[in-house]
Design an enzyme around this catalytic site. Sequence first.
Site, mmCIF file in Angstrom:
data_model
loop_
_atom_site.group_PDB
_atom_site.id
_atom_site.type_symbol
_atom_site.label_atom_id
_atom_site.label_comp_id
_atom_site.label_asym_id
_atom_site.label_seq_id
_atom_site.Cartn_x
_atom_site.Cartn_y
_atom_site.Cartn_z
ATOM 1 N N GLY A 199 -23.666 14.270 9.308
ATOM 2 C CA GLY A 199 -22.969 15.297 8.556
ATOM 3 C C GLY A 199 -23.357 15.241 7.088
ATOM 4 O O GLY A 199 -23.930 14.256 6.606
ATOM 5 N N CYS A 200 -23.029 16.288 6.364
ATOM 6 C CA CYS A 200 -23.413 16.370 4.953
ATOM 7 C C CYS A 200 -22.660 15.343 4.109
ATOM 8 O O CYS A 200 -23.280 14.575 3.354
ATOM 9 C CB CYS A 200 -23.190 17.781 4.423
ATOM 10 S SG CYS A 200 -21.604 18.522 4.884
ATOM 11 N N TYR A 201 -21.337 15.301 4.223
ATOM 12 C CA TYR A 201 -20.576 14.310 3.458
ATOM 13 C C TYR A 201 -21.001 12.880 3.807
ATOM 14 O O TYR A 201 -21.231 12.057 2.904
ATOM 15 C CB TYR A 201 -19.075 14.472 3.695
ATOM 16 C CG TYR A 201 -18.434 15.650 2.998
ATOM 17 C CD1 TYR A 201 -18.501 15.788 1.610
ATOM 18 C CD2 TYR A 201 -17.723 16.620 3.709
ATOM 19 C CE1 TYR A 201 -17.901 16.859 0.966
ATOM 20 C CE2 TYR A 201 -17.123 17.688 3.070
ATOM 21 C CZ TYR A 201 -17.208 17.811 1.699
ATOM 22 O OH TYR A 201 -16.609 18.882 1.062
ATOM 23 N N SER A 204 -24.220 11.946 1.974
ATOM 24 C CA SER A 204 -24.076 11.712 0.535
ATOM 25 C C SER A 204 -23.315 10.435 0.225
ATOM 26 O O SER A 204 -23.488 9.849 -0.846
ATOM 27 C CB SER A 204 -23.359 12.914 -0.123
ATOM 28 O OG SER A 204 -22.002 12.985 0.278
#
Length: 396
Positions: A199-201, A204
């Site tokens: 996932g994106c979160y 990061s």
Amino acid sequence: MSSASTLSSICFEQGCWSKGERKIRVGADKRVVKRPSSSMSFRVSASSAEKKDIRIGLLGASGYTGAEIVRLLANHPHFGVTLMTADRKAGQSMDSVFPHLTAQKLPRLISVKDADFSSVDAVFCCLPHGTTQEIIKGLPTALKIVDLSADFRLRDVSEYEEWYGQPHKAVELQKEVVYGLTELLRDDIKKARLVANPGCYPTSVQLPLVPLLKANLIKLENIIIDAKSGVSGAGRGAKEANLYSEIAEGISSYGVTRHRHVPEIEQGLSDVVQSKVTVSFTPHLMPMIRGMQSTIYVEMAPGVRTEDLYQQLKSSYEDEEFVKVLEEGVVPRTHNVRGSNYCFMNVFPDRIPGRAIIISVIDNLVKGASGQALQNLNIMLGLPETMGLLHQPLFP
């Protein structure tokens, strides 16, 4: 990547396809290109490479991540999209759904049930969460697959059911899935058939935290993550909460204490230290289209300084193309990674003794989704992982 003794061919890693090879003739010179049915490496002639030999299927092409993959593949020398599905848009052309892709020659969109998967070599799956497990379970086992949904990210199927509200429908398949956080799990990805794209979160957050946890520089407790994302992270579906008048000139928290990326983040961090890590995570919706920033507050181990965290990240990623630790004191900005596969990060001393602040930024649609997916498929097929991804960030 190894090469043949002449420049007329390119040899990809991991051996050659041997079982059920199909030979096809390409180009005026009628040289042979071998296509796979099982073992996943092959030789391609230089002339056929220009014709994009590796045939890509794209499931869920009418969403933002699907469109982003198409955009990125326009500059890929080997991957060409030959199959595209979008059930609600079946029969339409891609440029009628995404006019910015008009210049590309693409197949028409079809329904998944009408797709002939024997005509592709690899698949990107961009379908919504909860819809991919049964579809992927039914795909030919010869295909390399990168799934951009959350359906295979959590190893514990009971945890998947808890957070996604439905039972896992491909339990046996889950056992062979490799989690695709590229820079940290590259060796596993090389051998994988099915990769669960992060996932994106979680991307990061894990990129800065994993090296620090591995080096025992930060404590496992009191990790606080304040994360912010552009609206494209919510997908293309029509939702009242995403109307311009609802999001412009404001900021809003969502998924407070129950965001579905929490177990994914905790799974990755816990794997590193072989102990349960629990984080405090709150995401926010920002009135921008692209971009994601995670501001992470950590407590340092006894005797550790902020400089130690900085040097650990610097050394961990010094040879990486897509993860950059900025010069000391430089604050990462989402503007500076927009449209690219880069993650920029930095570390700052907190005014509270013993604590540090880490800032990490990515483009949620590229490094947070489609770009990392392409990076992973490159690795799975023995190609240089930067291929098709060296777009510099868009600014202003």
